[in-house]
Structures are given as C-alpha cells and as structure tokens.
Enzyme design. Structure first.
Site, mmCIF file in Angstrom:
data_model
loop_
_atom_site.group_PDB
_atom_site.id
_atom_site.type_symbol
_atom_site.label_atom_id
_atom_site.label_comp_id
_atom_site.label_asym_id
_atom_site.label_seq_id
_atom_site.Cartn_x
_atom_site.Cartn_y
_atom_site.Cartn_z
ATOM 1 C CG ASP A 13 -1.942 -1.245 1.173
ATOM 2 O OD1 ASP A 13 -2.196 -1.640 0.048
ATOM 3 O OD2 ASP A 13 -2.209 -1.672 2.204
ATOM 4 N N GLY A 40 -4.575 -4.264 -3.691
ATOM 5 C CA GLY A 40 -5.746 -3.181 -4.218
ATOM 6 C C GLY A 40 -4.677 -2.129 -4.399
HETATM 7 P P1 GDP Z 1 -0.759 0.271 -3.656
HETATM 8 O O1 GDP Z 1 -1.119 -0.997 -2.923
HETATM 9 O O2 GDP Z 1 0.590 0.543 -3.283
HETATM 10 O O3 GDP Z 1 -1.066 0.653 -4.980
HETATM 11 O O4 GDP Z 1 -1.424 1.346 -2.619
HETATM 12 P P2 GDP Z 1 -3.238 1.672 -2.239
HETATM 13 O O5 GDP Z 1 -3.911 2.120 -3.582
HETATM 14 O O6 GDP Z 1 -3.612 0.300 -1.605
HETATM 15 O O7 GDP Z 1 -2.889 2.562 -1.076
HETATM 16 C C1 GDP Z 1 -2.288 3.953 -1.341
HETATM 17 C C2 GDP Z 1 -3.393 4.873 -1.004
HETATM 18 O O8 GDP Z 1 -2.680 6.183 -0.986
HETATM 19 C C3 GDP Z 1 -4.338 5.238 -2.105
HETATM 20 O O9 GDP Z 1 -5.754 5.597 -1.539
HETATM 21 C C4 GDP Z 1 -3.669 6.343 -2.949
HETATM 22 O O10 GDP Z 1 -5.027 6.898 -3.807
HETATM 23 C C5 GDP Z 1 -3.278 7.098 -1.986
HETATM 24 N N1 GDP Z 1 -2.107 7.807 -2.303
HETATM 25 C C6 GDP Z 1 -1.132 7.601 -3.289
HETATM 26 N N2 GDP Z 1 -0.213 8.538 -3.335
HETATM 27 C C7 GDP Z 1 -0.531 9.450 -2.523
HETATM 28 C C8 GDP Z 1 -0.061 10.933 -2.080
HETATM 29 O O11 GDP Z 1 1.183 11.010 -2.472
HETATM 30 N N3 GDP Z 1 -0.876 11.465 -1.080
HETATM 31 C C9 GDP Z 1 -1.866 10.960 -0.519
HETATM 32 N N4 GDP Z 1 -2.358 11.776 0.224
HETATM 33 N N5 GDP Z 1 -2.378 9.915 -1.083
HETATM 34 C C10 GDP Z 1 -1.806 9.309 -1.924
HETATM 35 P P1 IMO Z 2 -0.910 -4.219 -2.402
HETATM 36 O O1 IMO Z 2 -0.529 -4.822 -3.825
HETATM 37 C C1 IMO Z 2 -0.785 -4.693 2.082
HETATM 38 C C2 IMO Z 2 -0.956 -8.659 3.681
HETATM 39 C C3 IMO Z 2 -2.275 -9.086 4.278
HETATM 40 C C4 IMO Z 2 -1.607 -10.000 5.334
HETATM 41 C C5 IMO Z 2 -0.520 -10.850 4.614
HETATM 42 C C6 IMO Z 2 -0.793 -12.247 4.211
HETATM 43 O O2 IMO Z 2 -2.025 -3.596 -2.322
HETATM 44 O O3 IMO Z 2 0.247 -3.430 -1.553
HETATM 45 P P2 IMO Z 2 -2.604 -12.883 2.024
HETATM 46 O O4 IMO Z 2 -3.970 -12.674 1.725
HETATM 47 O O5 IMO Z 2 -1.688 -12.241 0.865
HETATM 48 O O6 IMO Z 2 -2.239 -14.282 2.626
HETATM 49 O O7 IMO Z 2 -2.215 -11.953 3.449
HETATM 50 O O8 IMO Z 2 -0.208 -9.792 3.745
HETATM 51 N N1 IMO Z 2 -1.328 -7.845 2.098
HETATM 52 C C7 IMO Z 2 -0.926 -6.836 2.043
HETATM 53 N N2 IMO Z 2 -0.850 -5.758 2.784
HETATM 54 N N3 IMO Z 2 -1.185 -4.357 0.764
HETATM 55 C C8 IMO Z 2 -1.231 -5.647 -0.148
HETATM 56 O O9 IMO Z 2 -1.090 -5.409 -1.423
HETATM 57 C C9 IMO Z 2 -1.365 -6.907 0.626
HETATM 58 N N4 IMO Z 2 -1.473 -8.243 0.216
HETATM 59 C C10 IMO Z 2 -1.513 -8.911 1.324
HETATM 60 O O10 IMO Z 2 -2.955 -7.898 4.958
HETATM 61 O O11 IMO Z 2 -1.012 -9.316 6.728
HETATM 62 MG MG MG Z 3 -2.956 -1.589 -1.841
#
Ligand code: GDP
Ligand code: IMO
Ligand code: MG
Length: 429
Positions: A13, A40
């Site tokens: 994330d 996600g």
């Molecule tokens: P990913 O799994 O690495 O693609 O990250 P996610 O999408 O799960 O989580 C990142 C969250 O931070 C999302 O809600 C993005 O829209 C948000 N995001 C990404 N870059 C920035 C940033 O520079 N500033 C802020 N405030 N939010 C960001």
């Molecule tokens: P993105 O790509 C954050 C975490 C789960 C749990 C562990 C194992 O959005 O960064 P799983 O379902 O993979 O067996 O869960 O890994 N986890 C993540 N945490 N971002 C993700 O993906 C994750 N995918 C799995 O929360 O701790």
């Molecule tokens: Mg994510």
C-alpha cells in the site's frame, strides 16, 4: 531501451498503483507478475477513483497492453467481476489489451475456504490475511496440484486435474469436519466461465519476446511489499509469494537481463495491514493523525491500516534485498501538518545497537527504534511541481532520508491524483 520493475519497499500500500499509472504514460506494456487479488492498487485520475486488484494499473490508459503473468494466482470469477466493474467506468477491456498467461494458477473456491478456516481457527495467532485464498493457491502450485488457466481448455484435462487437487483437499476437509468439495459441480461452474477466461489466454513469454523485438517499453507492476515477501519478510506474517523485483522475470517469463531499472515505492511514513511486527508503529494520536489524513483503510478488505514513523533501516534493507535503483517517495503531504517528524535510523536490542532488521520473529518483535527528529514544515505540499519549491524543512527531511537509505529519490508524490507528482529522475531513460 529500459524496462522498469516497480515494487513496494515496505508492507504494501505504498502507492504503487498511482506511480504505475503515472509512469505508464511512457510504457507500452504493464505486467503483473506475482500476488493475486489480495492487492488493491488505487488510481485517481481527474477526481475519478479506480481500484484495481488483479488487472494491471495500465488498463485505464488507451493503447497500452496489460498482462497478467504466470506468477499471479488468479481467481477467475474475481477477474471477470473486475473486468465488468472497470468496463462500467468506461474502460475498454478486450483480448487485444488484456493478456492472461495460460500458465497462471487459478484460485479455486476451496482455496478461499481453506484460507478462512485457517484464519478463524488460528485465533490470536492468525496472520490477518486478505482471506482471498492466496496462500492455499500458492501451496497447490508448489505442490503440483494446481488447476491452471490452460486446463480450462479441455474437459478431460480439467477432470484429471480436479481429481488430483480434490483428493488432497477433500482429505483435509474431512479431517476438519467440513463438507467435501463436489468435483462435478465445480467442473460445471468452471466450464461455464472457461470461454470468458480463455479468450485472454496466451503464451506470455512469447508475447514478451515479441514486445522486446518491437522495442516496446515494459513496466512490471509488483504487488505487496518487500517485508511481505515469503523469504525476506516478517515470516510467518507475510504473503505467499516473492515480492522482490527478481520475481518479475520468473513471474512473467523473461530473463533477469530484461529488467533495467528497479523502482521502489516508499511511503514517507510506514503502514501495515494485518498482524505482525512493526517497530515504528504509533498507537497514539500521531498514529491516528497519519491514518486519518492518509486515509489509511485497506483497498481490499477496508481494514484500518496500522501507522507509524518512517523506518529508514527497513527501507534501506529492502533496497539491498530487491536491488532498488531509485525510489518514488509517496504521501509526503500526509506529514504536512505535523509539528515534528521522526525517522528510525537504527534499532536497539538487549542493550545493543544494530543497523539491520533481524530475520527472527522474536527479535523483530523486540527491536526498539532509535529516532532522529526533524522539524515539520506545516504547510501544504500538494500541487507543488518542483522539488525546489517544497518547504525547506521538507527538503531537509527528504535529503536525509535519501542519504540514509542509500538510493536516489526518483519522484515525489504529494496527493492521490496522477498529476501531483514531482519527477526527479526518469526511470525509463
Ligand atoms: P498500492 O497498493 O501500493 O497501490 O497502494 P494503495 O492504493 O493500496 O494505497 C495507497 C493510497 O494512498 C491510495 O488511496 C492512494 O490513492 C493514496 N495515495 C497515493 N499516493 C498518494 C500521495 O502522494 N498522497 C496522498 N495523500 N495519497 C496518496
Ligand atoms: P498491495 O499490492 C498490504 C497482507 C495481508 C496479510 C498478509 C498475508 O495493495 O500493496 P494474504 O492474503 O496475501 O495471504 O495476506 O499480507 N497483504 C497486503 N498488505 N498491501 C497488499 O497488497 C497486501 N496483500 C497482502 O494483510 O497481512
Ligand atoms: Mg494496496
């Protein structure tokens, strides 16, 4: 020509989706190579939010090819739902812009059920998985009893594969007093969706070879983060795949020499969702502040993400393990209102100082962070397009961070929007 791999350098994330979307303006092909719909990835383009789980983040752009590689575990029903969902937002998905590896392992309903049964029975020692069946599906892959995309093309083959998988799963289910999984019904359900899945199915290694001869630029989109890697992460609180950059080669079917630049996506603080060690976690009002301002709720499970200070030791280690050339520093804006900001620059364990994150869980749980404190900048960084225009205290924080982690900062993100990104080094050039 350069091909770029994007990986998360913390616990997922970090904002990979946003950066992949931003960089994919330069790429021709975006490839997912590990993980599944536990990922996600969020993109925000002119106020419209897209949440992608299995589809590569390049899908939203016209004239780009999106590829799901052999290293991904694919829930076929989840994939079809996601395709419909993104189509309803006006994004075109067809067999010309989406390719699915015929060798990818399928996540079956019994994988998801097993994930849930285990998590429920583990009580306090649960992993906190996304309950999508990721772990059990990878176990079957290594155990050589997976159903793969190509198996959907032949009823006879599918029947044989299901017999082999279910002899294993039903023995366990009986032992756990759970109803057995009925082969014919499952086969019927799979054959029903088979044509919809098979239309995307191709030999990805062959396509990559073509892309290379056509001099197309490839962006490999990692999921999760280095400390969720099954070998290098906070085992057993990890996911079941290798999240490091070298997985891009095995998870898609090309050699390591097809990777020219590794970009680590790094949050300006740290978050984690699920259980497991987290040395810089803040359970106080600052942690709450980071969570509220950063909107730190899971994209997949809506769980509240744990928040804490930036851990330089952890990220430096990720950089070494994954061969990260440069980082994209994201969510700098989330720190905008803080009076002071801390960065972990070492750990203390049993009275000794160490400069690395130990591998053993009991030590990972025991380390105490050593912090360096910085003055906050207390002004908005969103919308700033040049590094020079950032507040002085933000520049100091970023420069120290860069020196400490021993990798260059390639870009800085200051809002969820595609456009709010400062480019310092173009990884494609
Ligand atoms: P990913 O799994 O690495 O693609 O990250 P996610 O999408 O799960 O989580 C990142 C969250 O931070 C999302 O809600 C993005 O829209 C948000 N995001 C990404 N870059 C920035 C940033 O520079 N500033 C802020 N405030 N939010 C960001
Ligand atoms: P993105 O790509 C954050 C975490 C789960 C749990 C562990 C194992 O959005 O960064 P799983 O379902 O993979 O067996 O869960 O890994 N986890 C993540 N945490 N971002 C993700 O993906 C994750 N995918 C799995 O929360 O701790
Ligand atoms: Mg994510």
């Amino acid at each position: 020509m350069k091909n770029v791999v994007i990986v998360g350098s913390q616990w997922g994330d970090e904002g990979k989706g946003k950066i992949v979307d931003w960089l994919s303006s330069e790429a021709d092909v975006v490839i997912r190579f590990q993980g599944g719909h536990n990922a996600g990835h969020t993109l925000v383009i002119d106020g419209v939010t897209y949440k992608l789980r299995l589809l590569p983040s390049g899908i939203v752009r016209k004239n780009k090819i999106s590829v799901i590689g052999n290293g991904v575990v694919v829930d076929p029903w989840a994939l079809l739902d996601e395709i419909e969902e993104i189509k309803s937002k006006g994004v075109d998905v067809n067999e010309n812009n989406l390719i699915l590896s015929e060798s990818a392992t399928l996540i079956m309903p019994y994988h998801k059920e097993m994930d849930e049964i285990r998590e429920d029975e583990a009580g306090d020692s649960k992993i906190g998985t996304t309950r999508r069946g990721i772990g059990p599906a990878y176990e079957d892959k290594v155990g050589r009893r997976s159903i793969r995309v190509m198996d959907l093309a032949s009823e006879e083959n599918l029947d044989n594969r299901l017999t082999s998988a279910l002899s294993h799963h039903n023995a366990i289910r009986k032992g756990l007093d759970k109803p057995v999984c009925e082969k014919n019904q499952l086969k019927k359900n799979l054959l029903k969706i088979a044509p919809k899945i098979l239309k995307y199915s191709k030999q990805v290694w062959k396509k990559i070879d073509e892309f290379k001869s056509q001099k197309k630029k490839i962006l490999f989109e990692g999921a999760q983060g280095i400390f969720l890697d099954v070998d290098h992460g906070t085992y057993p609180f990890v996911t079941s795949s290798n999240t490091v950059a070298s997985s891009a080669a095995t998870g898609s079917g090309c050699g390591p020499n097809s990777i020219n630049y590794v970009l680590g996506i790094t949050k300006a603080y740290t978050t984690r969702v699920g259980e497991g060690p987290f040395p810089t976690e803040l359970t106080d009002e600052i942690g709450e502040h980071l969570g509220t301002v950063g909107k730190e709720f899971g994209t997949v499970t809506s769980r509240k993400r744990r928040c804490g200070w930036f851990d330089g030791v952890l990220v430096r280690q990720a950089i070494k393990i994954s061969g990260i050339d440069g980082i994209a520093l994201t969510k700098l804006d989330v720190l905008d209102k803080l009076e002071e900001i801390k960065m972990c620059i070492g750990y203390e364990i049993d009275g000794n100082k160490i400069d690395y994150f130990p591998a053993a869980l009991n030590k990972q749980l025991k380390v105490k962070p050593i912090y360096k404190t910085f003055k906050g900048w207390k002004s908005s960084t969103s919308e700033i397009k040049e590094f020079e225009n950032l507040p002085d205290n933000a520049k100091i924080y970023i420069k120290e961070l860069e020196d400490f982690i021993e990798a260059k900062i390639s870009s800085i993100s200051t809002s969820p929007e595609r456009k709010d990104t400062i480019l310092l080094i173009d990884p494609f050039n």
